[in-house]
Motif scaffolding. Structure first.
Motif, PDB file in Angstrom:
ATOM      1  N   GLN A  63       0.837  -1.199   0.000  1.00 29.84           N
ATOM      2  CA  GLN A  63       0.000   0.000   0.000  1.00 29.84           C
ATOM      3  C   GLN A  63       0.871   1.249   0.000  1.00 29.84           C
ATOM      4  OE1 GLN A  63      -3.476   0.323  -0.189  1.00 29.84           O
ATOM      5  NE2 GLN A  63      -2.885   2.474  -0.482  1.00 29.84           N
ATOM      6  N   PHE A  64       1.967   1.198   0.761  1.00 34.50           N
ATOM      7  CA  PHE A  64       2.863   2.359   0.820  1.00 34.50           C
ATOM      8  C   PHE A  64       3.507   2.601  -0.541  1.00 34.50           C
ATOM      9  CE2 PHE A  64       6.784   4.658   1.674  1.00 34.50           C
ATOM     10  CZ  PHE A  64       6.348   5.651   2.534  1.00 34.50           C
ATOM     11  N   LYS A  65       3.903   1.528  -1.205  1.00 36.89           N
ATOM     12  CA  LYS A  65       4.491   1.667  -2.548  1.00 36.89           C
ATOM     13  C   LYS A  65       3.463   2.276  -3.501  1.00 36.89           C
ATOM     14  CE  LYS A  65       6.827  -1.803  -4.444  1.00 36.89           C
ATOM     15  NZ  LYS A  65       7.140  -3.028  -5.234  1.00 36.89           N
ATOM     16  N   HIS A  66       2.225   1.818  -3.398  1.00 35.40           N
ATOM     17  CA  HIS A  66       1.139   2.380  -4.212  1.00 35.40           C
ATOM     18  C   HIS A  66       0.966   3.872  -3.909  1.00 35.40           C
ATOM     19  CE1 HIS A  66      -2.787   2.823  -6.146  1.00 35.40           C
ATOM     20  NE2 HIS A  66      -3.201   3.390  -5.025  1.00 35.40           N
ATOM     21  N   VAL A  97      13.762   9.628  -7.926  1.00 39.09           N
ATOM     22  CA  VAL A  97      12.616   8.756  -7.636  1.00 39.09           C
ATOM     23  C   VAL A  97      13.056   7.308  -7.475  1.00 39.09           C
ATOM     24  CG1 VAL A  97      10.442   7.846  -8.551  1.00 39.09           C
ATOM     25  CG2 VAL A  97      10.972  10.282  -8.773  1.00 39.09           C
ATOM     26  N   GLU A  98      14.014   6.863  -8.292  1.00 33.25           N
ATOM     27  CA  GLU A  98      14.471   5.470  -8.230  1.00 33.25           C
ATOM     28  C   GLU A  98      15.097   5.138  -6.884  1.00 33.25           C
ATOM     29  OE1 GLU A  98      13.863   3.011 -10.366  1.00 33.25           O
ATOM     30  OE2 GLU A  98      12.632   4.531 -11.367  1.00 33.25           O
ATOM     31  N   ALA A  99      15.733   6.114  -6.262  1.00 34.84           N
ATOM     32  CA  ALA A  99      16.321   5.867  -4.941  1.00 34.84           C
ATOM     33  C   ALA A  99      15.224   5.582  -3.911  1.00 34.84           C
ATOM     34  CB  ALA A  99      17.160   7.058  -4.509  1.00 34.84           C
ATOM     35  N   PHE A 100      14.118   6.319  -3.989  1.00 29.78           N
ATOM     36  CA  PHE A 100      13.002   6.092  -3.061  1.00 29.78           C
ATOM     37  C   PHE A 100      12.400   4.706  -3.284  1.00 29.78           C
ATOM     38  CE2 PHE A 100      13.526  10.597  -2.788  1.00 29.78           C
ATOM     39  CZ  PHE A 100      12.996  11.000  -1.575  1.00 29.78           C
ATOM     40  N   ILE A 104      12.286   1.053  -0.800  1.00 28.91           N
ATOM     41  CA  ILE A 104      11.125   0.180  -0.589  1.00 28.91           C
ATOM     42  C   ILE A 104      11.482  -1.258  -0.961  1.00 28.91           C
ATOM     43  CG2 ILE A 104       8.740  -0.302  -1.278  1.00 28.91           C
ATOM     44  CD1 ILE A 104       8.402   2.737  -1.740  1.00 28.91           C
ATOM     45  N   THR A 105      12.223  -1.436  -2.051  1.00 33.36           N
ATOM     46  CA  THR A 105      12.682  -2.774  -2.445  1.00 33.36           C
ATOM     47  C   THR A 105      13.530  -3.398  -1.343  1.00 33.36           C
ATOM     48  OG1 THR A 105      12.668  -2.214  -4.795  1.00 33.36           O
ATOM     49  CG2 THR A 105      14.058  -4.069  -4.126  1.00 33.36           C
TER      50      THR A 105
END
Length: 277
Positions: A63-66, A97-100, A104-105
């Motif tokens: 949900q957070f990733k969404h 953005v990719e770092a954020f 999450i990954t």
């Protein structure tokens, strides 16, 4: 919509509560940069807490990733202080953005992996949970210099995460996680049963020091480009790194007892380090 000043104040409370070392070091930044760091830290802390404290971590992380992907599209909860502050940060800086997403990954890895075989695997994990944080902060700390500083920021993430691992061995064991690579434990003849027993044996110290050497290598590599930061950012970044590196010395002074005690750098030592910058 939530007042921007209130949003930043809320983020400041998060970093002040959870990381006194970072809060003290980054308080040296100019006001606008300082507030931006608070917002990024709150994002990182929120993701971390979902994994470590969430009741349904997998679903909550999804949900957070969404929510983050929606945020990138300009859709977010305007009453949530983190998103309000981050929206202001993303409007002022060329954020990565990719770092954020990479962070999450990394937290997703903590939900599925509790053992690492090699140093290479551990560094990959460390990149996702720590180096990404440095890459998030670079556009704030050193606008226009992110390409020059990228490798150093990645190394600093490696160093700090390995330091975390060496400090939190006992805490991680309680959560069923062992981050000490199997290949290094095998090399120094430390088996998992002995590790779980909490005995500070010569074998344990050898494994611990092997990882500490890896951390030291990356601290030194990060310091090679520290002069490329603008002066206003150089002092807090170097200060944060030196204070964090001091955790290793603190653990040695306490005879490697990382099984029943969590070690911190005393305030006097922090002040002495920062005073020398």
């Amino acid at each position: 919509m939530m007042d921007l000043k209130d949003a930043y104040t809320s983020c400041e409370k998060v970093i002040a509560m959870h990381s006194k070392s970072f809060y003290k070091a980054f308080s040296l930044l100019p006001k606008e940069k300082r507030k931006a760091v608070w917002a990024v830290y709150t994002f990182c802390r929120t993701v971390d807490d979902i994994v470590d404290e969430g009741l349904n971590s997998k679903e909550e992380l999804e949900q957070f990733k969404h929510d983050f992907n929606e945020f990138i599209e300009g859709v977010y909860d305007s009453e949530n202080p983190m998103w309000v502050a981050l929206a202001h940060v993303f409007g002022n800086y060329e954020m990565d953005v990719e770092a954020f997403l990479g962070l999450i990954t990394g937290q997703e890895m903590d939900l599925t992996i509790n053992r690492y075989r090699t140093m290479e695997e551990l560094l990959n994990y460390s990149y996702h949970v720590a180096s990404t944080v440095g890459l998030m902060l670079l556009p704030i700390l050193a606008p226009g210099k992110t390409a020059v500083l990228k490798e150093g920021a990645i190394s600093l993430g490696y160093a700090m995460q390995i330091t975390n691992i060496l400090r939190d061995i006992g805490e991680d064991l309680e959560m069923g996680r062992i981050y000490l690579p199997e290949e290094i434990m095998h090399k120094y003849e430390l088996d998992e049963d002995e590790l779980r027993s909490g005995i500070v044996s010569p074998q344990f110290i050898a494994v611990w020091e092997c990882l500490a050497d890896e951390a030291e290598f990356h601290y030194k590599k990060a310091f090679e480009t520290i002069q490329d930061y603008p002066l206003s950012s150089r002092v807090p970044v170097k200060g944060a790194a030196l204070v964090y590196r001091e955790i290793l010395s603190t653990i040695r002074l306490k005879e490697y007892n990382v099984f029943s005690e969590k070690h911190y750098v005393p305030d006097k030592s922090k002040q002495a380090i920062l005073a020398c910058l």
